[in-house]
Design an enzyme around this catalytic site. Structure first.
Site, short mmCIF file in Angstrom:
data_model
loop_
_atom_site.label_atom_id
_atom_site.label_comp_id
_atom_site.label_asym_id
_atom_site.label_seq_id
_atom_site.Cartn_x
_atom_site.Cartn_y
_atom_site.Cartn_z
N SER A 26 0.86 -1.20 0.00
CA SER A 26 0.00 0.00 0.00
C SER A 26 0.89 1.24 0.00
O SER A 26 2.08 1.16 0.30
CB SER A 26 -0.86 -0.01 1.27
N TYR A 80 -3.63 -0.52 9.88
CA TYR A 80 -3.39 -0.74 8.44
C TYR A 80 -1.99 -0.26 8.06
O TYR A 80 -1.25 -0.95 7.34
CB TYR A 80 -4.46 -0.01 7.64
P1 NAP Z 1 -11.75 -5.27 -1.54
O1 NAP Z 1 -12.53 -5.04 -2.79
O2 NAP Z 1 -12.34 -4.99 -0.22
O3 NAP Z 1 -11.15 -6.75 -1.59
C1 NAP Z 1 -10.51 -7.33 -0.49
C2 NAP Z 1 -10.48 -8.81 -0.70
O4 NAP Z 1 -9.90 -9.42 0.47
C3 NAP Z 1 -11.88 -9.38 -0.85
O5 NAP Z 1 -11.84 -10.45 -1.74
C4 NAP Z 1 -12.15 -9.86 0.56
O6 NAP Z 1 -13.13 -10.85 0.66
C5 NAP Z 1 -10.79 -10.42 0.93
N1 NAP Z 1 -10.71 -10.65 2.35
C6 NAP Z 1 -10.71 -9.76 3.36
N2 NAP Z 1 -10.70 -10.39 4.54
C7 NAP Z 1 -10.70 -11.72 4.28
C8 NAP Z 1 -10.70 -12.89 5.09
N3 NAP Z 1 -10.73 -12.83 6.43
N4 NAP Z 1 -10.70 -14.09 4.48
C9 NAP Z 1 -10.70 -14.19 3.14
N5 NAP Z 1 -10.71 -13.11 2.31
C10 NAP Z 1 -10.71 -11.90 2.89
O7 NAP Z 1 -10.45 -4.37 -1.57
P2 NAP Z 1 -9.29 -4.13 -2.64
O8 NAP Z 1 -9.14 -2.67 -2.71
O9 NAP Z 1 -9.46 -4.92 -3.89
O10 NAP Z 1 -8.06 -4.68 -1.78
C11 NAP Z 1 -7.21 -5.72 -2.20
C12 NAP Z 1 -5.84 -5.51 -1.56
O11 NAP Z 1 -5.28 -4.28 -2.05
C13 NAP Z 1 -5.87 -5.37 -0.03
O12 NAP Z 1 -4.75 -6.01 0.52
C14 NAP Z 1 -5.79 -3.87 0.18
O13 NAP Z 1 -5.27 -3.53 1.42
C15 NAP Z 1 -4.87 -3.49 -0.96
N6 NAP Z 1 -4.89 -2.09 -1.34
C16 NAP Z 1 -6.00 -1.51 -1.88
C17 NAP Z 1 -5.96 -0.17 -2.23
C18 NAP Z 1 -7.12 0.53 -2.86
O14 NAP Z 1 -7.03 1.74 -3.09
N7 NAP Z 1 -8.22 -0.13 -3.16
C19 NAP Z 1 -4.81 0.58 -2.02
C20 NAP Z 1 -3.70 -0.04 -1.46
C21 NAP Z 1 -3.75 -1.37 -1.13
P3 NAP Z 1 -14.64 -10.45 1.11
O15 NAP Z 1 -15.28 -9.94 -0.13
O16 NAP Z 1 -15.17 -11.73 1.63
O17 NAP Z 1 -14.50 -9.39 2.17
#
Ligand code: NAP
Length: 251
Positions: free
Chosen positions: A143, A156
């Site tokens: 991140s 986080y």
């Molecule tokens: P998202 O749409 O909320 O996706 C997160 C994923 O992680 C979902 O598939 C979620 O499943 C899964 N997850 C969370 N807790 C879990 C658990 N206990 N067991 C199994 N699966 C779990 O968010 P995203 O933005 O795509 O995030 C993906 C990654 O990118 C994360 O590591 C996040 O920190 C990182 N990131 C995102 C951003 C951004 O701007 N979006 C920026 C920097 C880093 P559920 O649907 O079941 O919750």
């Protein structure tokens, strides 16, 4: 020698691929030729159908990654379904927001466990298999808060800073075994994870003002970096954290 981004014959395991960044990465890896196992707690039917549409094998593994309990089963099921794991993408992650002075132990533990502890032990379990075979790629989703402190997200920031540290630690010990470990640091990407920020008019404006590219990223914007770090083209790249952020960190 041609530079290869081809993943034909490779097998990938992607966590949290039912939506957002994980879904885009799983699909891109399959488009580049890999069979893909997706692991998570929610039904990933859309992702499985999209992978199958590329002609690659899609395997679904149900696992709640809030603790290390399912880690070994997850690797075993991926190996049973795909016979090998060449690529592991640690994408599953959560965020909890609260004022620093009110931040709870529960919100600390949940984020550290999912975003850092499980990431390390799943990598360790997959790396044992990769090291035995003498090759592999581990890609951690970091991140901007691997580099910065953020606001109202201390667990986080701690977890994602830790992801940067374990990425380098794992890279050092696994490089001699033919396994490369890198991270991608996404900037502001429109997903469920950032829905609250996008709908906060003031925060949204402040964020956009600071991004040189002038817009939020899309999950697909992260996928190209993932294919590069999964492919032979990146065999001499390890221990790196690649920001894909529209220029945010350059400001
Ligand atoms: P998202 O749409 O909320 O996706 C997160 C994923 O992680 C979902 O598939 C979620 O499943 C899964 N997850 C969370 N807790 C879990 C658990 N206990 N067991 C199994 N699966 C779990 O968010 P995203 O933005 O795509 O995030 C993906 C990654 O990118 C994360 O590591 C996040 O920190 C990182 N990131 C995102 C951003 C951004 O701007 N979006 C920026 C920097 C880093 P559920 O649907 O079941 O919750």
């Amino acid at each position: 020698m041609a530079i290869s981004f081809d993943l034909t014959g490779k097998a990938a395991l992607v966590t949290g691929a039912n939506t957002g960044i994980g879904q885009a990465i799983a699909l891109a890896l399959s488009e580049a030729g890999a069979d893909v196992a997706v692991a998570g707690r929610s039904e990933p039917s859309e992702t499985l159908a999209a992978i199958a549409a590329t002609g690659r094998k899609a395997v679904n593994i149900k696992a709640d990654l809030g603790s290390t309990e399912p880690v070994q089963r997850l690797v075993d099921e991926a190996l049973a379904g795909l016979r090998r794991i060449d690529i592991l993408v640690n994408n599953a992650g959560i965020i909890r927001r609260d004022d620093l002075l009110d931040f709870s132990e529960a919100d600390w533990d949940a984020v550290i466990d999912t975003n850092l502890k499980v990431l390390f032990f799943l990598s360790q379990a997959a790396a044992r298999h990769m090291a035995e075979r003498g090759s592999g790629k581990i890609i951690n989703i970091a991140s901007l808060l691997t580099f910065q402190g953020g606001i109202r997200v201390p667990s986080y920031a701690a977890a994602k800073s830790g992801v940067g540290g374990v990425t380098k630690a794992m890279a050092n010990e696994l490089a001699p075994k033919g396994v490369q470990v890198n991270a991608i640091a996404p900037g502001y990407i429109s997903t469920n994870n950032t829905a609250a920020l996008q709908s906060d008019e003031t925060r949204n404006r402040q964020i956009l003002e600071r991004i040189p590219s002038g817009c939020w990223g899309k999950p697909e914007d992260i996928a190209g970096a993932a294919v590069f770090l999964a492919a032979p083209a990146s065999d001499y790249v390890t221990g790196q954290i690649l920001a894909v952020d529209g220029g945010w960190l350059a400001r």
